[in-house]
Scaffold this motif. Structure first.
Motif, PDB file in Angstrom:
ATOM      1  N   ARG A   1       0.842  -1.169   0.037  1.00 44.30           N
ATOM      2  CA  ARG A   1       0.021  -0.071   0.083  1.00 44.30           C
ATOM      3  C   ARG A   1       0.868   1.144  -0.047  1.00 44.30           C
ATOM      4  O   ARG A   1       0.351   2.364   0.033  1.00 44.30           O
ATOM      5  CB  ARG A   1      -0.874   0.006   1.232  1.00 44.30           C
ATOM      6  CG  ARG A   1      -2.150  -1.103   1.172  1.00 44.30           C
ATOM      7  CD  ARG A   1      -2.727  -1.382   2.343  1.00 44.30           C
ATOM      8  NE  ARG A   1      -3.454  -0.052   2.666  1.00 44.30           N
ATOM      9  CZ  ARG A   1      -4.101   0.277   3.738  1.00 44.30           C
ATOM     10  NH1 ARG A   1      -4.151  -0.524   4.625  1.00 44.30           N
ATOM     11  NH2 ARG A   1      -4.897   1.216   3.924  1.00 44.30           N
ATOM     12  N   GLY A   2       2.240   0.967  -0.125  1.00 47.70           N
ATOM     13  CA  GLY A   2       3.178   2.087  -0.251  1.00 47.70           C
ATOM     14  C   GLY A   2       3.860   2.304   1.055  1.00 47.70           C
ATOM     15  O   GLY A   2       3.716   1.791   1.956  1.00 47.70           O
ATOM     16  N   GLY A   3       5.184   3.052   0.819  1.00 47.81           N
ATOM     17  CA  GLY A   3       6.041   3.030   1.850  1.00 47.81           C
ATOM     18  C   GLY A   3       5.583   3.862   3.218  1.00 47.81           C
ATOM     19  O   GLY A   3       6.089   3.673   3.954  1.00 47.81           O
ATOM     20  N   HIS A   4       4.439   4.793   2.766  1.00 45.78           N
ATOM     21  CA  HIS A   4       3.934   5.476   4.132  1.00 45.78           C
ATOM     22  C   HIS A   4       3.103   4.769   5.101  1.00 45.78           C
ATOM     23  O   HIS A   4       2.535   5.133   6.000  1.00 45.78           O
ATOM     24  CB  HIS A   4       3.027   6.554   3.450  1.00 45.78           C
ATOM     25  CG  HIS A   4       1.750   6.089   2.779  1.00 45.78           C
ATOM     26  ND1 HIS A   4       1.861   5.483   1.329  1.00 45.78           N
ATOM     27  CD2 HIS A   4       0.573   6.173   3.111  1.00 45.78           C
ATOM     28  CE1 HIS A   4       0.721   5.186   0.912  1.00 45.78           C
ATOM     29  NE2 HIS A   4      -0.093   5.492   1.996  1.00 45.78           N
ATOM     30  N   THR A   5       2.691   3.298   4.659  1.00 48.60           N
ATOM     31  CA  THR A   5       2.105   2.418   5.601  1.00 48.60           C
ATOM     32  C   THR A   5       3.024   1.293   5.793  1.00 48.60           C
ATOM     33  O   THR A   5       3.905   0.901   5.198  1.00 48.60           O
ATOM     34  CB  THR A   5       0.706   2.139   4.788  1.00 48.60           C
ATOM     35  OG1 THR A   5       1.157   1.317   3.756  1.00 48.60           O
ATOM     36  CG2 THR A   5      -0.085   3.220   4.301  1.00 48.60           C
ATOM     37  N   SER A   6       2.604   0.695   7.002  1.00 50.24           N
ATOM     38  CA  SER A   6       3.450  -0.233   7.380  1.00 50.24           C
ATOM     39  C   SER A   6       3.287  -1.707   7.199  1.00 50.24           C
ATOM     40  O   SER A   6       3.941  -2.740   7.030  1.00 50.24           O
ATOM     41  CB  SER A   6       3.833  -0.165   9.020  1.00 50.24           C
ATOM     42  OG  SER A   6       2.680  -0.268   9.851  1.00 50.24           O
ATOM     43  N   ARG A   7       1.604  -1.569   7.025  1.00 52.44           N
ATOM     44  CA  ARG A   7       1.139  -2.875   6.686  1.00 52.44           C
ATOM     45  C   ARG A   7       0.072  -2.857   5.591  1.00 52.44           C
ATOM     46  O   ARG A   7      -0.405  -1.923   5.443  1.00 52.44           O
ATOM     47  CB  ARG A   7       0.464  -3.458   8.043  1.00 52.44           C
ATOM     48  CG  ARG A   7       1.612  -3.998   8.986  1.00 52.44           C
ATOM     49  CD  ARG A   7       2.283  -5.186   8.549  1.00 52.44           C
ATOM     50  NE  ARG A   7       3.333  -5.717   9.652  1.00 52.44           N
ATOM     51  CZ  ARG A   7       4.383  -5.267   9.710  1.00 52.44           C
ATOM     52  NH1 ARG A   7       5.061  -4.209   9.055  1.00 52.44           N
ATOM     53  NH2 ARG A   7       5.410  -5.741  11.020  1.00 52.44           N
ATOM     54  N   PRO A   8      -0.245  -4.006   5.034  1.00 53.16           N
ATOM     55  CA  PRO A   8       0.285  -5.489   5.030  1.00 53.16           C
ATOM     56  C   PRO A   8       1.774  -5.397   4.371  1.00 53.16           C
ATOM     57  O   PRO A   8       1.781  -4.578   3.472  1.00 53.16           O
ATOM     58  CB  PRO A   8      -0.593  -6.176   4.300  1.00 53.16           C
ATOM     59  CG  PRO A   8      -1.227  -5.424   3.229  1.00 53.16           C
ATOM     60  CD  PRO A   8      -1.349  -4.241   3.982  1.00 53.16           C
ATOM     61  N   GLN A   9       2.373  -6.464   4.578  1.00 53.14           N
ATOM     62  CA  GLN A   9       3.872  -6.412   4.152  1.00 53.14           C
ATOM     63  C   GLN A   9       3.978  -7.828   3.731  1.00 53.14           C
ATOM     64  O   GLN A   9       3.617  -8.703   4.113  1.00 53.14           O
ATOM     65  CB  GLN A   9       4.812  -6.342   4.989  1.00 53.14           C
ATOM     66  CG  GLN A   9       6.152  -6.491   4.983  1.00 53.14           C
ATOM     67  CD  GLN A   9       7.362  -5.876   5.680  1.00 53.14           C
ATOM     68  OE1 GLN A   9       7.182  -4.880   6.138  1.00 53.14           O
ATOM     69  NE2 GLN A   9       8.052  -7.019   6.041  1.00 53.14           N
ATOM     70  N   ILE A  10       4.680  -7.911   2.338  1.00 53.19           N
ATOM     71  CA  ILE A  10       5.033  -9.233   1.816  1.00 53.19           C
ATOM     72  C   ILE A  10       6.576  -9.310   1.887  1.00 53.19           C
ATOM     73  O   ILE A  10       7.471  -8.448   1.341  1.00 53.19           O
ATOM     74  CB  ILE A  10       4.836  -9.297   0.383  1.00 53.19           C
ATOM     75  CG1 ILE A  10       3.420  -9.393   0.250  1.00 53.19           C
ATOM     76  CG2 ILE A  10       5.333 -10.661  -0.161  1.00 53.19           C
ATOM     77  CD1 ILE A  10       2.855  -9.232  -1.440  1.00 53.19           C
ATOM     78  N   THR A  11       7.132 -10.081   2.495  1.00 53.70           N
ATOM     79  CA  THR A  11       8.671 -10.280   2.709  1.00 53.70           C
ATOM     80  C   THR A  11       9.054 -11.671   1.844  1.00 53.70           C
ATOM     81  O   THR A  11       8.596 -12.702   1.870  1.00 53.70           O
ATOM     82  CB  THR A  11       9.036 -10.756   4.281  1.00 53.70           C
ATOM     83  OG1 THR A  11       8.822  -9.669   4.682  1.00 53.70           O
ATOM     84  CG2 THR A  11      10.365 -10.978   4.153  1.00 53.70           C
ATOM     85  N   LEU A  12       9.999 -11.489   1.078  1.00 53.36           N
ATOM     86  CA  LEU A  12      10.766 -12.371   0.101  1.00 53.36           C
ATOM     87  C   LEU A  12      12.060 -12.733   0.654  1.00 53.36           C
ATOM     88  O   LEU A  12      12.723 -12.002   0.744  1.00 53.36           O
ATOM     89  CB  LEU A  12      10.985 -11.721  -1.236  1.00 53.36           C
ATOM     90  CG  LEU A  12       9.927 -10.910  -1.891  1.00 53.36           C
ATOM     91  CD1 LEU A  12      10.022 -10.489  -3.275  1.00 53.36           C
ATOM     92  CD2 LEU A  12       8.399 -11.893  -1.895  1.00 53.36           C
ATOM     93  N   VAL A  13      12.226 -13.894   0.855  1.00 52.90           N
ATOM     94  CA  VAL A  13      13.560 -14.795   1.151  1.00 52.90           C
ATOM     95  C   VAL A  13      13.632 -15.846   0.220  1.00 52.90           C
ATOM     96  O   VAL A  13      12.915 -16.250  -0.149  1.00 52.90           O
ATOM     97  CB  VAL A  13      13.784 -15.071   2.611  1.00 52.90           C
ATOM     98  CG1 VAL A  13      13.560 -14.151   3.629  1.00 52.90           C
ATOM     99  CG2 VAL A  13      12.492 -16.015   3.068  1.00 52.90           C
ATOM    100  N   HIS A  14      15.056 -16.576   0.414  1.00 54.02           N
ATOM    101  CA  HIS A  14      15.137 -17.626  -0.526  1.00 54.02           C
ATOM    102  C   HIS A  14      14.850 -18.928   0.194  1.00 54.02           C
ATOM    103  O   HIS A  14      14.039 -19.758  -0.048  1.00 54.02           O
ATOM    104  CB  HIS A  14      16.526 -17.555  -0.961  1.00 54.02           C
ATOM    105  CG  HIS A  14      16.698 -18.870  -1.997  1.00 54.02           C
ATOM    106  ND1 HIS A  14      16.204 -19.129  -3.041  1.00 54.02           N
ATOM    107  CD2 HIS A  14      17.415 -20.021  -1.876  1.00 54.02           C
ATOM    108  CE1 HIS A  14      16.343 -20.295  -3.638  1.00 54.02           C
ATOM    109  NE2 HIS A  14      17.410 -20.810  -2.838  1.00 54.02           N
ATOM    110  N   GLY A  15      15.466 -19.206   1.434  1.00 55.35           N
ATOM    111  CA  GLY A  15      15.096 -20.221   2.387  1.00 55.35           C
ATOM    112  C   GLY A  15      14.527 -20.121   3.476  1.00 55.35           C
ATOM    113  O   GLY A  15      13.549 -20.310   3.498  1.00 55.35           O
ATOM    114  N   THR A  16      15.247 -19.152   4.568  1.00 57.92           N
ATOM    115  CA  THR A  16      14.410 -18.588   5.641  1.00 57.92           C
ATOM    116  C   THR A  16      14.734 -17.286   5.942  1.00 57.92           C
ATOM    117  O   THR A  16      15.956 -16.729   5.127  1.00 57.92           O
ATOM    118  CB  THR A  16      14.574 -19.467   6.743  1.00 57.92           C
ATOM    119  OG1 THR A  16      15.791 -19.289   6.986  1.00 57.92           O
ATOM    120  CG2 THR A  16      14.378 -20.945   6.413  1.00 57.92           C
TER     121      THR A  16
END
Length: 261
Positions: A119-134
């Protein structure tokens, strides 16, 4: 709108081309991201990286990317048998020998993780985090049989909250579930599936006011071209057999003689 998440291309250019064409044909995909392991096991590491760069697809470093980029002693891959371990070393040596300096520099510059605030950098949530393993290591396997407690611990480590989503790859087997209001998604593998289905796999996730709505997409690609490329490259024929089988083939399916080196 949706985000397309691709992972574990592993130098399989025909599979990547087919997946990107499938994504391009969709009108509801706002962005595409890669979750690492662009190289290894197939003969097009430079071409795969060049296409990712040409398309401007942002993403993160898989264990294969970071180890190749930094000339580490091995790829950090988990071996299920002595032969599998031998094959992993053969692939790693071949890849390090054939990656061009420009490819290596690109791999070295990939970040460990990405956080997407939909929803843009001015909001903290919701967030999608991308990692490869953990969120702790790109070599650690996050398999579907991990207990909910493991998922909760990883979510806490990543700083995730209810309504967030974390996506990863590395195991080459797609799955998803929700624990404590956080969604966990293994997006599968574009170039080297291990779930018994030879078709390339990627994930679509809803990325609007809320995140979720996970859909796995399977895409047919020119398997014969990929297998022929492996045969011509000097890589072991077993890698071609694995592509055809969607993972480790039955012993009777593997070519006699152990494949080319």
């Amino acid at each position: 709108m949706k985000h397309a998440l691709i992972s574990d291309v592993h130098s399989n250019l025909p599979a990547l081309e087919a997946v990107l064409a499938d994504i391009d044909a969709r009108e509801d995909v706002a962005a595409t991201y890669h979750l690492g392991d662009l190289v290894g096991y197939a003969p097009w590491p430079n071409e795969v990286v060049a296409l990712i760069r040409e398309r401007g697809i942002p993403g993160i470093a898989g264990n294969y990317d970071s180890t190749v980029a930094n000339d580490y002693k091995h790829c950090g891959c988990k071996a299920e048998s002595p032969r599998a371990e031998e094959l992993s070393h053969i692939s790693y040596a071949w890849t390090r020998e054939h990656v061009e300096p420009e490819t290596k520099a690109f791999l070295r510059g990939l970040p460990f993780r990405m956080d997407l605030r939909v929803r843009g950098g001015h909001t903290s949530r919701p967030q999608i985090t991308l990692v490869h393993g953990t969120p702790t290591l790109n070599t650690l396997y996050w398999t579907e049989d991990r207990p909910d407690s493991f998922c909760t611990r990883m979510a806490k480590t990543a700083g995730l909250r209810e309504g967030d989503l974390i996506a990863f790859g590395h195991t080459h087997k797609p799955w998803h579930r929700e624990v404590g209001g956080v969604r966990f998604v293994n997006v599968g593998s574009v170039g080297k599936p291990k779930d018994g289905d030879w078709r390339a796999c990627y994930a679509l996730v809803e990325a609007g006011e809320e995140v979720g709505g996970v859909e796995f997409v399977r895409v047919e690609y020119d398997l014969e071209r990929a297998m022929d490329g492996i045969h011509r490259s000097g890589l072991p024929d077993e890698f071609a057999d694995q592509l055809r089988a969607g993972g480790a083939p039955e012993p009777s399916e593997v070519r006699q003689g152990g494949g080319r080196r």
